[in-house]
Enzyme design. Sequence first.
Site, PDB file in Angstrom:
ATOM      1  N   ASP A 100       0.948 -14.465  -8.957  1.00 38.22           N
ATOM      2  CA  ASP A 100       2.246 -14.451  -9.656  1.00 38.22           C
ATOM      3  C   ASP A 100       2.240 -15.372 -10.875  1.00 38.22           C
ATOM      4  O   ASP A 100       3.269 -15.916 -11.260  1.00 38.22           O
ATOM      5  CB  ASP A 100       3.386 -14.855  -8.708  1.00 38.22           C
ATOM      6  CG  ASP A 100       3.402 -14.035  -7.431  1.00 38.22           C
ATOM      7  OD1 ASP A 100       3.426 -12.795  -7.530  1.00 38.22           O
ATOM      8  OD2 ASP A 100       3.378 -14.634  -6.343  1.00 38.22           O
ATOM      9  N   LYS A 159      -0.025 -12.489 -14.794  1.00 37.82           N
ATOM     10  CA  LYS A 159      -1.209 -11.743 -15.214  1.00 37.82           C
ATOM     11  C   LYS A 159      -0.841 -10.447 -15.924  1.00 37.82           C
ATOM     12  O   LYS A 159      -1.562  -9.988 -16.798  1.00 37.82           O
ATOM     13  CB  LYS A 159      -2.097 -11.430 -13.999  1.00 37.82           C
ATOM     14  CG  LYS A 159      -2.801 -12.642 -13.422  1.00 37.82           C
ATOM     15  CD  LYS A 159      -3.784 -12.259 -12.330  1.00 37.82           C
ATOM     16  CE  LYS A 159      -3.112 -11.705 -11.101  1.00 37.82           C
ATOM     17  NZ  LYS A 159      -2.252 -12.684 -10.413  1.00 37.82           N
ATOM     18  N   GLY A 178       1.263  -6.937  -7.504  1.00 41.93           N
ATOM     19  CA  GLY A 178       1.954  -6.181  -8.543  1.00 41.93           C
ATOM     20  C   GLY A 178       1.913  -6.871  -9.882  1.00 41.93           C
ATOM     21  O   GLY A 178       1.832  -8.095  -9.972  1.00 41.93           O
ATOM     22  N   HIS A 179       1.931  -6.069 -10.932  1.00 43.72           N
ATOM     23  CA  HIS A 179       2.036  -6.576 -12.293  1.00 43.72           C
ATOM     24  C   HIS A 179       3.269  -5.954 -12.932  1.00 43.72           C
ATOM     25  O   HIS A 179       3.511  -4.756 -12.773  1.00 43.72           O
ATOM     26  CB  HIS A 179       0.811  -6.190 -13.130  1.00 43.72           C
ATOM     27  CG  HIS A 179      -0.433  -6.897 -12.729  1.00 43.72           C
ATOM     28  ND1 HIS A 179      -1.689  -6.429 -13.059  1.00 43.72           N
ATOM     29  CD2 HIS A 179      -0.637  -8.035 -12.037  1.00 43.72           C
ATOM     30  CE1 HIS A 179      -2.603  -7.269 -12.572  1.00 43.72           C
ATOM     31  NE2 HIS A 179      -1.984  -8.234 -11.956  1.00 43.72           N
ATOM     32  N   GLN A 187      -3.566 -11.015  -7.064  1.00 41.79           N
ATOM     33  CA  GLN A 187      -3.325 -12.275  -6.345  1.00 41.79           C
ATOM     34  C   GLN A 187      -3.849 -13.476  -7.147  1.00 41.79           C
ATOM     35  O   GLN A 187      -3.874 -13.442  -8.366  1.00 41.79           O
ATOM     36  CB  GLN A 187      -3.929 -12.234  -4.932  1.00 41.79           C
ATOM     37  CG  GLN A 187      -3.190 -11.321  -3.971  1.00 41.79           C
ATOM     38  CD  GLN A 187      -3.848  -9.967  -3.819  1.00 41.79           C
ATOM     39  OE1 GLN A 187      -5.008  -9.765  -4.132  1.00 41.79           O
ATOM     40  NE2 GLN A 187      -3.103  -9.007  -3.316  1.00 41.79           N
TER      41      GLN A 187
END
Length: 435
Positions: free
Chosen positions: A13, A16, A40-41, A229
């Site tokens: 988090d 990225k 997730g991005h 991650q």
Amino acid sequence: MANVVVIGSQWGDEGKGKIVDWLSERADVVVRFQGGHNAGHTLVVDGEVYKLSLLPSGIVRGGKQSVIGNGVVVDPWALVAEMERLGGQGVDVGPHNLIVAENAPLILPLHGELDAIREDASNASSKGGPKIGTTRRGIGPAYEDKVARRALRACDLKSDSAIEARVDVLLSHHNPLRRGLGVAEIDRDELIARIKDIAPKIIPFVQASWRVLDDARHSRKRILFEGAQGSMLDIDHGTYPFVTSSNTVAGQAAGGSGTGPSTLDYVLGITKAYTTRVGEGPFPTELTDDVGQGLGERGHEFGTVTGRSRRCGWFDAVMVRQAAKIGGISGIALTKLDVLDGMDELKVCIGYELDGEKIDYFPASTEDQAKVTPIYESLEGWSESTFGARSWKDLPATAVKYIRRIEELIETPVALLSTSPERDDTILVTDPFEG
């Protein structure tokens, strides 16, 4: 011309999504090499918000060649849903620009069910083992089956007999396990029917990804390896057992995509200007007071996939320095500096105290990780805004001092500085693609 690996240097988090999007515009190929749809991005492109879980970020940037590598565990149903959702946003996704590695292991419904069963057991009783705080998406159980040589892989979807044979191997393990947990067994025929139903939607994307990457390398194309991650969630090097089920460090980019280590030229570690963590596990610099709450509110600290609130704390230079050394990080992209705007005093963890002794590393022992007390250095904050800054001269002098002190403490230079979610609000110091 360099190939770039992007990894998180904390607990994930770190922002990225924006950095990968910024880099992917200049890349020719973008590769996901570990994790699953538990990460997730969030990308913001021309005001449009795209939330990605499995798909590499390059898919949003003009349909760049995107590869889901063999190090990723792929949920076929989640992948199809994500492609359909992005298609609804006008993103072109098809076999012409997306490849799923033929040797990528698949996540099946039984994996998500087992994940949830275990978490519920941990919540109900200490005998269920430590509560890890998983996303209940089956990532861990799928990696377990991969390592135990039980997995159904993407290439198996092309053959009905292979599907049936692999399911039988899986159920020979999972059904006895479910009986022991007091849960109904898996219906073999129903599971096979579901797999055969989804297979035609996945098969067109399945290829030997290593060959595609080898061709790209020989054609001197720029390859961007996109991690999920963060380094401290690495199965080997993180806060075990409160970690993810894969290697998240840069070295995994090679094995998780099917290319040699010599292909990896530059490692960019995405690093938040403070520290956050989702889920359970040690967090030495965590702030449970109004300061921590304020960081979370200003930083909009909620998970892209789960929506869970993130725990917030001061910047931990000891942890990031360790992640940089283990991950071979060449430079960092410092994100969310603007969240610190308006704070009179900032603190940075420069060491720990453990059983009365000072140490300069993050210990491997879970017991020790829980016991360490951070040693802080106080730095002057700034009242001016850094939001949207695009050059060093736009930054307050005390903000620059904060950045320079972080560089000294983590023994790694800042290559990029992100000052807002917008991709162009980025200060470039070193171009990763130029090595």
